[in-house]
Scaffold this motif. Structure first.
Motif, PDB file in Angstrom:
ATOM      1  N   LEU A   1    -102.870 -13.023  45.727  1.00 56.66           N
ATOM      2  CA  LEU A   1    -102.110 -13.387  44.528  1.00 56.66           C
ATOM      3  C   LEU A   1    -100.678 -13.784  44.874  1.00 56.66           C
ATOM      4  O   LEU A   1    -100.109 -14.696  44.256  1.00 56.66           O
TER       5      LEU A   1
ATOM      6  N   ALA B   1    -100.687 -17.332  46.028  1.00 52.57           N
ATOM      7  CA  ALA B   1    -100.883 -18.245  44.893  1.00 52.57           C
ATOM      8  C   ALA B   1     -99.593 -18.396  44.085  1.00 52.57           C
ATOM      9  O   ALA B   1     -99.223 -19.507  43.685  1.00 52.57           O
ATOM     10  N   TYR B   2     -98.922 -17.291  43.851  1.00 54.07           N
ATOM     11  CA  TYR B   2     -97.691 -17.331  43.045  1.00 54.07           C
ATOM     12  C   TYR B   2     -96.583 -18.109  43.763  1.00 54.07           C
ATOM     13  O   TYR B   2     -95.872 -18.902  43.149  1.00 54.07           O
TER      14      TYR B   2
ATOM     15  N   LYS C   1     -97.536 -21.875  43.750  1.00 51.73           N
ATOM     16  CA  LYS C   1     -97.478 -22.424  42.390  1.00 51.73           C
ATOM     17  C   LYS C   1     -96.040 -22.540  41.899  1.00 51.73           C
ATOM     18  O   LYS C   1     -95.660 -23.537  41.269  1.00 51.73           O
TER      19      LYS C   1
ATOM     20  N   TYR D   1    -107.503 -18.943  43.405  1.00 51.61           N
ATOM     21  CA  TYR D   1    -106.201 -19.317  42.843  1.00 51.61           C
ATOM     22  C   TYR D   1    -105.419 -20.262  43.754  1.00 51.61           C
ATOM     23  O   TYR D   1    -105.125 -21.400  43.390  1.00 51.61           O
ATOM     24  N   THR D   2    -105.084 -19.801  44.955  1.00 46.62           N
ATOM     25  CA  THR D   2    -104.164 -20.541  45.823  1.00 46.62           C
ATOM     26  C   THR D   2    -104.674 -21.930  46.142  1.00 46.62           C
ATOM     27  O   THR D   2    -103.908 -22.897  46.142  1.00 46.62           O
TER      28      THR D   2
ATOM     29  N   ASN E   1    -103.803 -24.643  43.826  1.00 44.63           N
ATOM     30  CA  ASN E   1    -102.383 -24.928  43.624  1.00 44.63           C
ATOM     31  C   ASN E   1    -101.811 -25.864  44.678  1.00 44.63           C
ATOM     32  O   ASN E   1    -100.676 -26.321  44.529  1.00 44.63           O
TER      33      ASN E   1
ATOM     34  N   PHE F   1    -100.774 -17.275  38.035  1.00 44.77           N
ATOM     35  CA  PHE F   1    -101.076 -17.529  39.446  1.00 44.77           C
ATOM     36  C   PHE F   1    -101.714 -18.883  39.706  1.00 44.77           C
ATOM     37  O   PHE F   1    -101.984 -19.219  40.861  1.00 44.77           O
TER      38      PHE F   1
END
Length: 555
Positions: A237, A240-241, A244, A292-293, A296, A526
């Motif tokens: 996470l 990803a954050y 993003k 997620y990642t 992005n 995320f």
């Protein structure tokens, strides 16, 4: 000391060194590069052969190379390759497990998560107990009398570890998605469980063992399972954050790929520093990054990461089997064991028989227990699938060898002839199980499941989707009736039906509720497909229709 020796490799050719490079190091590296290239070419030529795969090819090439070196050195050990568990656990295993989590079909994996945990945790404990007890009772009759109780318990942990690396080669995620997700998922959890049990054995005081010791061991495992998984999710996470929020790909696609790789590897190292399970951590980190990642980053980076991770994993897998194959012909170990061929054969056969019995003791009972808890026939494991799950999990690989070296050597050298015997017998079991069980698995799948394996998987998926739609309809009916202010009678029936459906199909219900939570809370923070705004210079391209193709792949 050369650089290669720090990695567990050393060459002993008496050639003159140059002023810049150590010639011995260059020769060893060149040999391994040549063997890796040969494995790739031969693997390509044998792609359609159902009896062979890259793992078996690399193992045979390693054995052949070790044999040639022995002939050249006239029976003396060349020390061209010395197995080092640090090289395996720190440098080779992480990219393989990460790529497996990154490429795994998440829907199939989590749909079978209860079965995976049942096999990987409870099954491993059953196998561990049977192998330890069997070794204690049978090895003494063969003449192995100098091992202590702690050694027997360690043997149980060593031979409970399946070879998840070889599972990737012999089972297909496309042709047999159910078996692949169960056997490979069990392998990952199994390796983590075996390593936890092995580490616990090292600290265990068997002179004062009691019921509290067993409870303490169980508590330690549950703690490691939970904390290792959480750490992997958190690091995934975090990546990803960062990507993003900062839109790193606007200026450099190299940076966003680099930060993914570095954070993934860091998750494994941090887990090991904290005495957690690095295998579980990096596996779940890979799952979160793919969810997620990966969505992005820029379009070119998405393609690059998929192929880069797969390539690094492939090279590491091939190197591992070359590594084990060449080390198997380290003549010093065989001489130091001071055992006859009959003794080595008897001990190896005993270990192999215990592996067969230990796995059968949990696969068939736990599979039928899992079937009893499932209502739909399409979800149950028939006898054919149970047999393949038993057979495909019989292979033992580099994890087993690494644990054996850890237990029976001190700084790479065995302290006694009996410990050398244990290492040589471990290598025999690994070679036999990989070559025999690994080569037969593909034909066995075709014989037992036939050409309808993939069709059966499709039917199950279709059933799952229909049931999930029914679940959504029931949730919507409940919500609409509450909003319309219907009477008590009309409100109670749908709610009861929805509740019964949730109790009957907890997996589908959990998936439905997770998707709602993910769409509402997780993806806006995320990233991921559909929730990251598209900008011409941004790395996301969420509005790009090509995302549909990639999203279908992760299902």
């Amino acid at each position: 000391m050369s650089v290669l020796e720090n990695f567990g490799l050393s060459a002993s050719f008496s050639l003159q060194s140059s002023s810049i490079f150590n010639t011995e190091t260059v020769i060893a590296i060149t040999l391994f590069m040549f063997l890796l290239c040969a494995c790739i070419v031969i693997g390509h030529l044998l792609e359609e052969n159902r009896w062979a795969n890259e793992s078996i090819t690399a193992l045979l090439l390693g054995l052949a190379s070790g044999g040639i070196v022995l002939l050249v050195k006239k029976g003396y050990s060349s020390k061209l390759l010395v197995f080092n568990e640090e090289l395996f656990f720190i440098y080779l295993l992480p990219p393989i497990i990460f790529n497996a989590g990154f490429q795994v079909k998440k829907k199939q994996f989590f749909k079978n998560f209860s079965t995976i945990l049942l096999f990987g945790v409870l099954g491993t404990v059953i196998s561990f107990c049977l192998i330890s007890l069997g070794g204690f009772l049978l090895l003494k009759k063969i003449g192995v009398t100098s091992l202590d109780v702690q050694d027997y318990v360690a043997i149980g942990a060593i031979f409970s570890a399946t070879d998840s690396v070889c599972t990737l080669q012999v089972l297909s995620q496309e042709e047999t998605p159910f078996l692949y997700s169960v056997v490979f998922g069990e392998g990952v959890v199994n390796d983590a469980t075996s390593i936890v049990l092995f580490n616990a054995v090292q600290k265990l005081d068997l002179s004062d063992a009691s019921a509290m010791t067993a409870l303490s061991l169980l508590g330690t495992f549950l703690y490691l399972l939970f904390t290792s998984t959480v750490l992997g999710v958190v690091v995934g996470l975090l990546s990803a954050y960062i990507i993003k929020t900062l839109y790193i790909g606007r200026h450099s696609t190299d940076r966003e790929i680099a930060i993914m790789m570095l954070l993934a590897y860091m998750s494994y190292l941090v887990a090991e520093l904290l005495s957690l399970s690095g295998i579980l951590t990096v596996f779940f980190c890979g799952i979160v990054m793919s969810h997620y990642t990966w969505h992005n980053i820029s379009e070119s980076s998405r393609l690059t990461t998929k192929h880069s991770f797969a390539t690094i994993s492939f090279i590491a897998e091939t190197f591992i089997f070359l590594y084990v194959g060449m080390d198997a012909l380290d003549i010093d170990k065989w001489k130091k064991s001071e055992a006859s061929a009959g003794t080595i054969l008897a001990v190896s056969s005993t270990f192999l028989a215990l592996v067969l019995i230990g796995r059968a003791a949990f696969v068939f009972p736990l599979a039928n227990l899992s079937n009893y808890m499932k209502k739909r026939e399409a979800q149950k494991m028939g006898w054919n699938r149970q047999f393949i799950a038993w057979w495909a999990g019989l292979m033992r690989g580099a994890v087993t060898v690494a644990l054996s070296y850890n237990e029976f050597t001190d700084s790479g050298e065995s302290s006694s002839s009996m410990h050398s015997l244990m290492i040589t017998c471990t290598i025999v079991v690994v070679l036999f199980s990989t070559l025999v069980f690994g080569s037969v698995t593909k034909p066995l799948v075709e014989a037992l499941l036939g050409r309808h394996a993939r069709q059966g998987a499709s039917d199950v998926s279709a059933t799952d989707i229909t049931s999930l739609e029914d679940l959504r309809i029931l949730f919507m009916e409940n919500r609409d009736q509450r909003e319309n202010g219907g009477g008590d009678d009309t409100n109670q029936r749908p709610r009861g039906g929805g509740f019964r459906l949730m109790m009957r199909h907890p997996t589908w219900t959990a998936h439905h509720l997770w998707r709602k939570f993910d769409d509402k809370f997780m993806r806006p923070v995320f990233g991921g497909r559909g929730f990251v705004p598209y900008e011409p210079s941004s790395p996301t391209g969420a509005a790009d229709p090509s995302h549909e193709h990639y999203e279908s792949e992760e299902q």
